[in-house]
Design a protein around this motif. Structure first.
Motif, PDB file in Angstrom:
ATOM      1  N   CYS A   1     -10.756   9.486   2.671  1.00 49.16           N
ATOM      2  CA  CYS A   1     -10.118   8.675   3.710  1.00 49.16           C
ATOM      3  C   CYS A   1     -11.204   7.810   4.361  1.00 49.16           C
TER       4      CYS A   1
ATOM      5  N   ASP B   1       0.343   5.126   1.156  1.00 54.94           N
ATOM      6  CA  ASP B   1      -0.531   6.082   1.865  1.00 54.94           C
ATOM      7  C   ASP B   1       0.107   7.464   1.762  1.00 54.94           C
TER       8      ASP B   1
ATOM      9  N   SER C   1      -6.562   7.532   0.964  1.00 57.85           N
ATOM     10  CA  SER C   1      -5.410   7.710   1.870  1.00 57.85           C
ATOM     11  C   SER C   1      -5.974   7.715   3.288  1.00 57.85           C
ATOM     12  N   THR C   2      -5.167   8.137   4.296  1.00 54.42           N
ATOM     13  CA  THR C   2      -5.720   8.074   5.662  1.00 54.42           C
ATOM     14  C   THR C   2      -5.802   9.409   6.393  1.00 54.42           C
TER      15      THR C   2
ATOM     16  N   THR D   1       0.915  -1.496   4.314  1.00 53.81           N
ATOM     17  CA  THR D   1       1.381  -0.296   3.598  1.00 53.81           C
ATOM     18  C   THR D   1       2.897  -0.191   3.699  1.00 53.81           C
TER      19      THR D   1
ATOM     20  N   THR E   1      -5.509   2.153  -3.569  1.00 48.79           N
ATOM     21  CA  THR E   1      -4.661   2.160  -2.365  1.00 48.79           C
ATOM     22  C   THR E   1      -3.174   2.140  -2.671  1.00 48.79           C
ATOM     23  N   SER E   2      -2.814   1.876  -3.933  1.00 49.79           N
ATOM     24  CA  SER E   2      -1.382   1.725  -4.220  1.00 49.79           C
ATOM     25  C   SER E   2      -0.966   2.332  -5.567  1.00 49.79           C
TER      26      SER E   2
ATOM     27  N   ARG F   1      -6.259   1.179   7.199  1.00 53.98           N
ATOM     28  CA  ARG F   1      -6.815   1.475   5.870  1.00 53.98           C
ATOM     29  C   ARG F   1      -6.999   0.245   4.997  1.00 53.98           C
ATOM     30  N   MET F   2      -5.941  -0.530   4.813  1.00 57.12           N
ATOM     31  CA  MET F   2      -5.994  -1.596   3.802  1.00 57.12           C
ATOM     32  C   MET F   2      -7.012  -2.674   4.194  1.00 57.12           C
TER      33      MET F   2
ATOM     34  N   GLY G   1       0.822  -1.212   0.000  1.00 55.80           N
ATOM     35  CA  GLY G   1       0.000   0.000   0.000  1.00 55.80           C
ATOM     36  C   GLY G   1       0.851   1.256   0.000  1.00 55.80           C
TER      37      GLY G   1
ATOM     38  N   GLU H   1      -8.725  12.755  -3.180  1.00 56.78           N
ATOM     39  CA  GLU H   1      -8.664  11.568  -2.310  1.00 56.78           C
ATOM     40  C   GLU H   1      -9.770  11.677  -1.270  1.00 56.78           C
TER      41      GLU H   1
END
Ligand code: URP
Ligand code: ZN
Ligand code: ZN
Length: 473
Positions: A263, A57, A310-311, A87, A379-380, A356-357, A55, A261
């Motif tokens: 979250c 982020d 993203s987070t 990640t 995510t990536s 997240r993932m 991942g 993005e």
């Protein structure tokens, strides 16, 4: 070290297929069926598991000073949590705390370099602008810092005027940087906060009530219009409101180079959470909003209006007076309790880099809402492309860094603070039943997470010098 990951289901943003991956040193050497196993190679059996790029982020705040305290994950603990969550690359924001900009960059390297346990990059906040700052921006590109963040809120602290944002966009465009915008209406927030406090409204829910969604919506359109004027690419961070998705969609329909993005917190939580007795746990800026907003954000992810998940990882303790055990040591860092009597004193931000993932896999892929390929894209791959790291990051191809996540889709986890490695005393997803588990994580060919075991190391994460902006998605 040579590693062969055998018979896994390879997942990329575009394909799903059965194959082996040969890793030599830090990179992927080959992908194919029935690859020969070199003498001395470590063989990993990935049957019935998904093998995907680690991942990426692109929105974290480690060791960030705020409201007299500091975000509770530093560049080691946050990286470790990221790795346990699958990640392998993060991008953190440098605060523009001093002049020159270079001193700020050096300060962030000093905090991060010896602690980094996954690969990392930096964005530069531009919260004060003058000729000297503008003159320093090209020098950032030479150091691999190819993105700037500007703010339309946090008056007298971080906010730039619209003409200043336009100047940043023009300079960014000229030198190949991407501009990120925090979109809220700073003037209105200040006025509503003053009114709320005057009426003794001090509870956490007033954090959301004083930061209206329409302020975010108009700030997205305003920022997009500045991108139109400058013909510069723009990326809207932490999108949280349905109208923001509509504005982004409109801007993109007009052919503007604007991306965005969201979250996880904006997909799952609402003002109702802020109204709970433990509402402080959910305080972040911009705030979590409503079910309607959540629904539109999901649609934006699904239909490609939003490119990245993203987070905005920026954790604080819920009760920083009570220590937790972290790597065997008692740790307590002042947190959300600082605002017990006044919501404006609650440090803004939430934990999430490690969540997240799995949370997204479980709620989006395991439920059939999006495909596994779309998961990898959001995510990536997309974040790696947009932020100048592709194909080194975000891809499984020969020559790419061997940042690899092996995910077991058949496990079920009772998730929560005991499972996540984030250095804080609570988890937003406490008690959630998740489908899927991180089995193994490789960082540039080195196994750093093996089930519950940690093999990573402070200082082994590399700073990634990112390329100038090229991928408009
Ligand atoms: O509440 C948040 N998100 N804190 C971090 C700062 C920001 O604006 O992203
Ligand atoms: Zn922000
Ligand atoms: Zn942020």
């Amino acid at each position: 070290m040579t590693v062969v990951i055998q018979s896994g289901t390879i997942l990329t943003a575009s394909d799903t297929y059965q194959a082996d991956i040969l890793v030599e040193g830090e990179q992927i050497k080959a992908i194919g069926t029935d690859l020969a196993i070199p003498a001395g190679a470590q063989v990993i059996n990935a049957v019935d598991k998904y093998v995907m790029p680690g991942g990426v982020d692109v929105h974290t705040h480690f060791d960030l000073p705020m409201f007299g305290t500091v975000s509770s994950d530093d560049h080691y603990t946050g990286h470790k949590a990221a790795a346990f969550g699958g990640t392998t690359t993060v991008i953190d924001f440098i605060s523009q705390d001093f002049a020159p900009l270079q001193a700020c960059v050096d300060a962030w390297h000093a905090k991060a370099d010896l602690k980094a346990a996954v690969d990392f990059g930096f964005h530069m906040n531009i919260s004060r602008l003058d000729e000297q700052v503008e003159a320093e921006i090209p020098g950032l590109v030479a150091q691999g810092i190819t993105s700037l963040k500007v703010f339309t809120a946090y008056n007298n602290r971080l906010r730039l005027r619209d003409d200043q944002i336009l100047r940043v966009l023009r300079t960014a465009k000229k030198y190949g940087l991407l501009t990120l915008v925090h979109a809220e209406n700073g003037d209105v927030i200040d006025m509503l906060v003053a009114e709320a406090l005057a009426q003794h409204h001090v509870e956490p829910v007033w954090h959301a009530r004083t930061r209206p969604a329409w302020g975010a919506v108009e700030a997205v359109l305003r920022s997009a219009s500045l991108a139109a004027e400058s013909e510069a690419p723009l990326y809207i961070v932490h999108m949280n409101a349905a109208g923001e998705v509509d504005m982004l969609s409109y801007a993109r329909e007009q052919g503007l180079p604007v991306m965005g993005e969201t979250c996880p917190q904006y997909l799952f939580f609402s003002e109702d959470n802020l109204a709970q007795p433990d509402g402080a746990k959910f305080i972040c800026s911009p705030p979590v909003r409503s079910g309607t907003d959540q629904q539109r954000l999901w649609e934006g992810l699904e239909d490609g209006t939003i490119q990245v998940l993203s987070t905005d990882h920026c954790p604080f303790f819920y009760d920083g007076a009570k220590p937790i055990l972290y790597e065997g040591k008692a740790v307590a860092i002042p947190g959300k309790e600082l605002g017990k009597e006044d919501f404006t004193k609650i440090p803004n931000g939430l934990p999430g880099v490690g969540d997240r993932m799995l949370v997204f896999w479980s709620t989006a892929v395991a439920t059939g809402r999006i495909t596994p390929n779309k998961f990898v894209e959001l995510t990536s791959t997309n974040p790696a492309k947009i932020f100048g790291m592709y194909p080194r990051k975000g891809s499984l191809t020969p020559g790419a860094d061997a940042d690899i996540l092996i995910l077991d889709p058949n496990q079920h986890i009772h998730y929560g603070v005991a499972h996540s490695h984030q250095r804080t005393d609570y988890n937003l997803y406490e008690g959630w039943q998740l489908t899927g588990a991180v089995d193994k994580v490789f960082l540039r060919g080195k196994l750093i997470v093996d089930g519950k075991e940690w093999h990573g190391q402070a200082g082994s994460g590399k700073f990634i010098r990112r390329k100038p902006f090229e991928h408009l998605i």
